[in-house]
Motif scaffolding. Sequence first.
Motif, PDB file in Angstrom:
ATOM      1  N   ALA A 121      -4.923   2.672   3.801  1.00 30.99           N
ATOM      2  CA  ALA A 121      -4.279   1.355   3.824  1.00 30.99           C
ATOM      3  C   ALA A 121      -4.645   0.583   2.554  1.00 30.99           C
ATOM      4  N   LYS A 122      -5.943   0.645   2.204  1.00 32.84           N
ATOM      5  CA  LYS A 122      -6.398  -0.081   1.005  1.00 32.84           C
ATOM      6  C   LYS A 122      -5.679   0.428  -0.230  1.00 32.84           C
ATOM      7  N   MET A 123      -5.480   1.756  -0.254  1.00 33.30           N
ATOM      8  CA  MET A 123      -4.854   2.391  -1.411  1.00 33.30           C
ATOM      9  C   MET A 123      -3.449   1.855  -1.612  1.00 33.30           C
ATOM     10  N   PHE A 124      -2.789   1.510  -0.490  1.00 38.18           N
ATOM     11  CA  PHE A 124      -1.414   1.038  -0.580  1.00 38.18           C
ATOM     12  C   PHE A 124      -1.321  -0.467  -0.400  1.00 38.18           C
ATOM     13  N   GLY A 125      -2.426  -1.139  -0.672  1.00 37.19           N
ATOM     14  CA  GLY A 125      -2.348  -2.596  -0.699  1.00 37.19           C
ATOM     15  C   GLY A 125      -2.842  -3.295   0.550  1.00 37.19           C
ATOM     16  N   GLY A 126      -3.362  -2.548   1.522  1.00 36.56           N
ATOM     17  CA  GLY A 126      -3.818  -3.215   2.735  1.00 36.56           C
ATOM     18  C   GLY A 126      -5.323  -3.427   2.712  1.00 36.56           C
ATOM     19  N   SER A 127      -5.930  -3.591   3.909  1.00 35.15           N
ATOM     20  CA  SER A 127      -7.364  -3.813   4.003  1.00 35.15           C
ATOM     21  C   SER A 127      -7.803  -3.523   5.426  1.00 35.15           C
ATOM     22  N   GLU A 128      -9.102  -3.839   5.726  1.00 33.32           N
ATOM     23  CA  GLU A 128      -9.597  -3.611   7.089  1.00 33.32           C
ATOM     24  C   GLU A 128      -8.793  -4.415   8.104  1.00 33.32           C
ATOM     25  N   SER A 129      -8.260  -5.564   7.695  1.00 36.19           N
ATOM     26  CA  SER A 129      -7.524  -6.347   8.683  1.00 36.19           C
ATOM     27  C   SER A 129      -6.045  -6.039   8.695  1.00 36.19           C
ATOM     28  N   ASN A 130      -5.560  -5.331   7.668  1.00 34.87           N
ATOM     29  CA  ASN A 130      -4.133  -5.031   7.632  1.00 34.87           C
ATOM     30  C   ASN A 130      -3.925  -3.545   7.316  1.00 34.87           C
ATOM     31  N   VAL A 131      -3.730  -2.749   8.349  1.00 36.88           N
ATOM     32  CA  VAL A 131      -3.573  -1.313   8.114  1.00 36.88           C
ATOM     33  C   VAL A 131      -2.119  -0.872   8.186  1.00 36.88           C
ATOM     34  N   GLU A 132      -1.227  -1.817   8.176  1.00 33.58           N
ATOM     35  CA  GLU A 132       0.202  -1.471   8.243  1.00 33.58           C
ATOM     36  C   GLU A 132       0.597  -0.466   7.169  1.00 33.58           C
ATOM     37  N   PRO A 133       0.184  -0.700   5.902  1.00 30.34           N
ATOM     38  CA  PRO A 133       0.534   0.299   4.869  1.00 30.34           C
ATOM     39  C   PRO A 133      -0.050   1.674   5.197  1.00 30.34           C
ATOM     40  N   LYS A 176     -14.740  -5.977  11.263  1.00 29.27           N
ATOM     41  CA  LYS A 176     -13.310  -6.248  11.237  1.00 29.27           C
ATOM     42  C   LYS A 176     -12.535  -5.097  11.870  1.00 29.27           C
ATOM     43  N   ILE A 177     -12.981  -3.879  11.548  1.00 33.02           N
ATOM     44  CA  ILE A 177     -12.264  -2.713  12.074  1.00 33.02           C
ATOM     45  C   ILE A 177     -12.336  -2.682  13.590  1.00 33.02           C
ATOM     46  N   ASN A 178     -13.507  -2.970  14.135  1.00 29.98           N
ATOM     47  CA  ASN A 178     -13.694  -2.915  15.584  1.00 29.98           C
ATOM     48  C   ASN A 178     -12.715  -3.791  16.330  1.00 29.98           C
ATOM     49  N   GLU A 179     -12.409  -4.942  15.717  1.00 31.14           N
ATOM     50  CA  GLU A 179     -11.554  -5.889  16.438  1.00 31.14           C
ATOM     51  C   GLU A 179     -10.225  -5.258  16.811  1.00 31.14           C
ATOM     52  N   GLN A 180      -9.728  -4.361  15.952  1.00 29.79           N
ATOM     53  CA  GLN A 180      -8.370  -3.873  16.200  1.00 29.79           C
ATOM     54  C   GLN A 180      -8.302  -2.387  16.506  1.00 29.79           C
TER      55      GLN A 180
END
Lengths: 272, 284, 347
Positions: free
Chosen positions: C180-192, C329-333
């Motif tokens: 996700a990070k590689m494509f612009g996301g992060s721990e809170s946004n794994v959509e990518p 952050k990861i745990n939350e979702q």
Amino acid sequence: MAAGRRSDLSSLAFTGGMSLLALLTLVLLVAPTLVVVIVSFTDGFSLKFPPPGYSLRWYRELIDASQLHFAAWNSVQVALITTLLSVLLGVSGALAIARSPAASARVLDSLFMSPLVLPALAFGFAALMTFSAVGWTVSTTTLVIGHTVVCVPYVIRTTTAALAQMDPALLESSASLGASRLYTFRRVTLPLIRPGVLAGGFIAFMSSFDNVPVSLFLRDARTDMLPIRMWQDLEGRLDVTIAALSSVIVIVTLLMMVVMERAVGLSRRLRQ
Amino acid sequence: MNPTLPVTAYPLRLAAPLAGFMVLFFVAPMLMLLWVSGYADPGMTQWGSLASWAKMFDAFGLGVLADTLWLGVQVTLLSLVLGYALAWTYLRLPPRLQPLVIFIVMLPLLTSVVVRTFAWIVILGRQGIVNAALLDLGWIDEPLKLLYTRSGLVVALANVQLPLMVLPLITALQRIDPNLADASASLGAGAWRTFLRVTVPLSLPGVVAGCLLTFAAAITAFISQSLIGGGQMLFMPMYLYQQASSLSNYPFAAAIGLTFLVAVLVCVSAFNALGRLSRGYAAA
Amino acid sequence: MNQRRRLLQSSLALGALHLFPQLSMAQAKRLVFATFTGSWEEAHRAVLVPAFRKANGNAEITLDPMLSVDQIAKVTAARNNPPIDVMLHDPGPALTAIGQDLVEPFPAAQSQHFKDLLPEAQEVTGPAIFFQVVGLTYNPEKIKTPPTSWRDLWKPEFKGRVGITTLNSTLGTGWLVEVAKMFGGSESNVEPGFKAINDLKPNLAAVASNPGALAALFQQGQIDISPGNFNAIQILKARGVPVEFVSPKEGAIAFKTTIHIVKNTPNKALAAALIEAAMSPEVQTQLMQSPYLIVPTNSKVKMEGEIAKVLAKDQAEMKQRFVFQDWKKINEQRASWIERFNREVRV
């Protein structure tokens, strides 16, 4: 005459086709067992067939595999107690409903046999929840109870079949000669149905030993069961030791089958 | 002792221990399943909601159920074709060979399902027999992906459950009066015609019995489905197990379990009804 | 000689009991240690179990390998009578276990080795006994040019040869976050990340249920490249299976792995003894050698051999070269991601 000729050729073709298909089926039935046994002798680390070389190393590994021994011993213990319980409950149940004219006997019959077709996985899960709800923790006892529910139908089936084949005239003549019910049971019925009961007990034993769906839920690491341990090892490591273990299991099963065939005519009873 | 009971029967009371056992440890858990499915959340705090059921019957859940039943159909059909051929040929074998064949059929039935399934991993794997043979024959250049495919799963399952199909078929075929086949032939019918018009209809009760057992076993075959099907194919048993074991979502797992139970019950009843019809047909 | 050994053993046992006076002599129940599946189980079985048994009068111990998240599920389901005595956790589940009050604090004051651990590893809720490192694992016989980046997994030449695990394992989830990070996301946004996995489908040969199964897939030749644990492949390599590890240029992911005593276990003393053995320099040194190559946390153990060559010369260098993720952050979702993954990644 011409019609006879024609049917000769077509029947030959037909028989030939069927036989070929049957041979293929037989091969497909035997192949897995043979393959497992052969692969267990590989000296490599993967399940390559044919094996790159042969050795007894995985059987040596098996001797050291204490966790597998632990699980195997648990499985045997549970299977023995389950068989005992299944025979006691199953024979008494079968006796009651086999020749009963009552309508409730049919209902009872359906109840007793239903674990055979209903998904055991759902039952195992349900049993776990029920035991938790009453505060029973998972143990050998819960395992035995769960296994008995799914194994007792086998005992009932073979016992009922044996009772059905028994000539009622024997019972009637025994009674008319003045024998009490208990005496008749001990001296006439029991010896006649014993092979059926033993066959059912054997199938119940194997069924409990091999059981996965119920054991999955009703066991923990302290009551580890062999098929589950094998499955987890397969999923996690694909260890060739499992192949060695499988061969051992197959050989032992085969031997027991031969013994049971000689003793009680197992194959006949399985077909009923 | 009840004096009016015929001497060949036993008092129904004898069934009491077993009946009590089954009510306590079989019926009660089933009711428990029903009760637990009424909770809305994994924490089991609010009862009386259909939320878990709704989750089971959404598009995804229904898809899993349908796929599982369809798997059962595919496996049963393949098993039927193979099993019928074997049963038919068995009856024409010399008596010396028959016990051997029965043994070959019985052994898988009594061997652990893990062992049987494991063998198919060896057969279907990239380094397994099928690929090795095909590569040797030069028919393919690269090993085929057979494991973790639908067809691989159907073939493996059909074989694992084959004994359940063959044994009832043998019993049913044995009951057919051989004179009937002879009569049909003497009336001029070819082998195929005799088979289709005489043998098959008369063996229908056995066919139904075999199909029932195979179908029920195939759709509940948790181990085979997961070891050979792999992580990408989801069927009801694994769906139930995932929710119950990994995710600890008991209410949802209970809904799945009950749906599965009912589905199997419906199929079994359908088969039984078919069986009764076919017995009438065969007797006619 | 025998008598002396027995005296030593019993005095050790008595000594251990002295540390935990609440324990009664009657506790002969098997200790159950939930280690991770696959290479960890093998390593622990070969090294930790014998060391533990030697130091504790041949105490009975069972390894029940399962993923971190499954351990939490099992213990939560039976809090008052837990089926596991000692848990092993990745960073995310460790936070959950502590948060849900499932762990018993480790008696650090009485411990011999606790103070020798690296400062980050000294957690009273449960010390860290090793680091896991995740990168790219591949078959060098089938893939001639070593991959250099996570993006290589999507290359069309790897059609039908890529393996991944479900999100139930830390390997799977950690990898998803990195993608996700590689494509612009992060721990809170794994959509990518999910989108990328969708694009990966043509390349997917198999989805393994746990990292151990991934190793099995390599062994059987079913996959040729995957995100993987550094350790898993060491054992495979030792068996002659062609497989290599490479850190992707985005940075290998490192997870601190902690070991915990389960609350309400009847085997508290033995559990603490197991942890003690796991922290000891002897066990950690042995585990650092081939073929296990497990990264140690005891500062007395010098990083050497394969680990020093391939990963980092010491823990300081590791901190520089590796990626550490925000598991809070990861745990939350995570639960919702797992469910979504199960639905989306189907044949």
